[in-house]
Scaffold this motif. Structure first.
Motif: not given
Length: 373
Positions: A271-277, A281-288, A291-293
């Protein structure tokens, strides 16, 4: 699940059944002596005990140590395991055992003086098919890091709901135990250990046992001691391999061979690797991933603070987060690699499409040392 059972009282020793203790080992010269001493000094009647050390053709002094014990103690026998993996050793032991009850003891562990008697008593009083107890983990070398690793393995944050690692207050029915004490007829009903599973064979066997209606019972008064790696590199490698073998058993079994606690690190790391990927490509998703970390870091610090306060040593506050991170990320990355390898095996796809195909050669090169979940 807590279960009710008759109070365990010390029986007439003359009525205790014959037991066979199987010790699978390979290159354990540093631990096999303490293991055998604890077995031979147990309070179980010596005339109802046999010890089968099944050696994977050790190239250190393990065999000479065992042979020396066999010369002094007629109950000790050395058997050869030419394939050098744990499930084969266990099956060789079972096939050569003469006892009504069969127990497994790991070579780099030792058991309390009443271990065998208590196991047999619980097996008989609770109508269980397999009985065991809690494990106390010790570092192989003294020092803060080794103690921290032992603490991590004995805490729910490090081992989930593994009852034999984190302990319990009363007799409970559980999914697996360390080592195990089995009625002989269990193997006639369920079969032997799966020799295609270099690791995780104990959990897979106990899963089959439970599906066949057998009960696995843990008594916290039954205690064994286990020595674990005391450096981060070995700890990382061990957890990485455990993570791989939390997934690879799917190649060789038609049912779920693990529980959620074995898969949580996989979901977390994936999940961490997938959300980082996605964040790339979608900067607004960088919080995911951030937040997990953040949540993981906060939980790790909170648990580490609790352990440091309990140990009355603030140094644990600094080292425990590192140890937990190694435990979780190594296991999770190992599971990710195991999943990738799983997707490349013909056995899995053949089973999904109704064709049985063997693909054992695909798994060659994965270390086959044993471990307990």
């Amino acid at each position: 699940m807590t279960i009710a059972s008759d109070p365990v009282s010390k029986p007439d020793l003359a009525l205790l059944p014959a037991i066979s203790v199987i010790v699978p080992c390979r290159n354990e010269e540093g631990f096999i002596k303490a293991c055998l001493e604890s077995i031979l000094q147990n309070d179980y009647p010596a005339d109802r005990l046999e010890v089968l050390v099944v050696d994977g053709m050790s190239d250190d002094r393990t065999r000479s140590v065992v042979l020396a014990y066999a010369r002094r103690h007629s109950v000790v026998r050395l058997l050869n395991n030419l394939k050098k993996i744990t499930p084969v050793a266990l099956n060789i032991g079972i096939e050569n055992a003469r006892g009504q009850i069969i127990l497994r003891v790991d070579a780099h562990s030792w058991v309390e003086k009443d271990y065998f008697r208590r196991c047999v008593e619980v097996l008989q009083s609770s109508a269980a098919s397999n009985a065991g107890g809690r494990i106390e983990t010790h570092p192989r070398r003294p020092g803060l890091l080794g103690k921290a690793i032992a603490l991590a393995l004995g805490h729910r944050f490090g081992s989930g709901n593994s009852d034999f690692r984190v302990g319990c207050r009363e007799l409970v029915e559980t999914d697996t135990v360390f080592g195990g004490c089995y009625k002989r007829e269990v193997f006639e009903t369920v079969g032997l250990f799966n020799e295609r599973l270099a690791r995780g064979q104990d959990f897979e066997f106990n899963d089959r046992l439970r599906k066949a209606g057998g009960r696995i019972v843990l008594d916290p008064n039954i205690v064994s001691h286990y020595y674990i790696h005391s450096d981060l590199r070995s700890f990382w490698e061990h957890n990485f391999q455990d993570g791989i073998w939390a997934i690879l058993p799917f190649v060789h079994t038609k049912h779920l061979p693990v529980t959620w606690r074995h898969l949580v690190p996989l979901f977390f790391v994936a999940g961490l690797a997938g959300s980082a990927a996605l964040a790339l490509v979608a900067a607004p998703l960088r919080w995911i991933p951030l937040a997990m970390l953040a949540v993981y870091g906060a939980a790790t610090v909170a648990v580490s603070l609790h352990l440091a306060k309990h140990a009355k040593d603030l140094r644990y506050l600094a080292i425990m987060p590192v140890v937990f991170a190694v435990r979780h990320f190594a296991y999770g990355l190992g599971s990710c690699w195991g999943f990738i390898r799983l997707m490349g095996t013909r056995s899995l796809w053949g089973r999904l499409f109704g064709r049985e195909m063997t693909d054992v050669h695909k798994l060659q090169g994965v270390p086959a040392q044993s471990s307990s979940k």
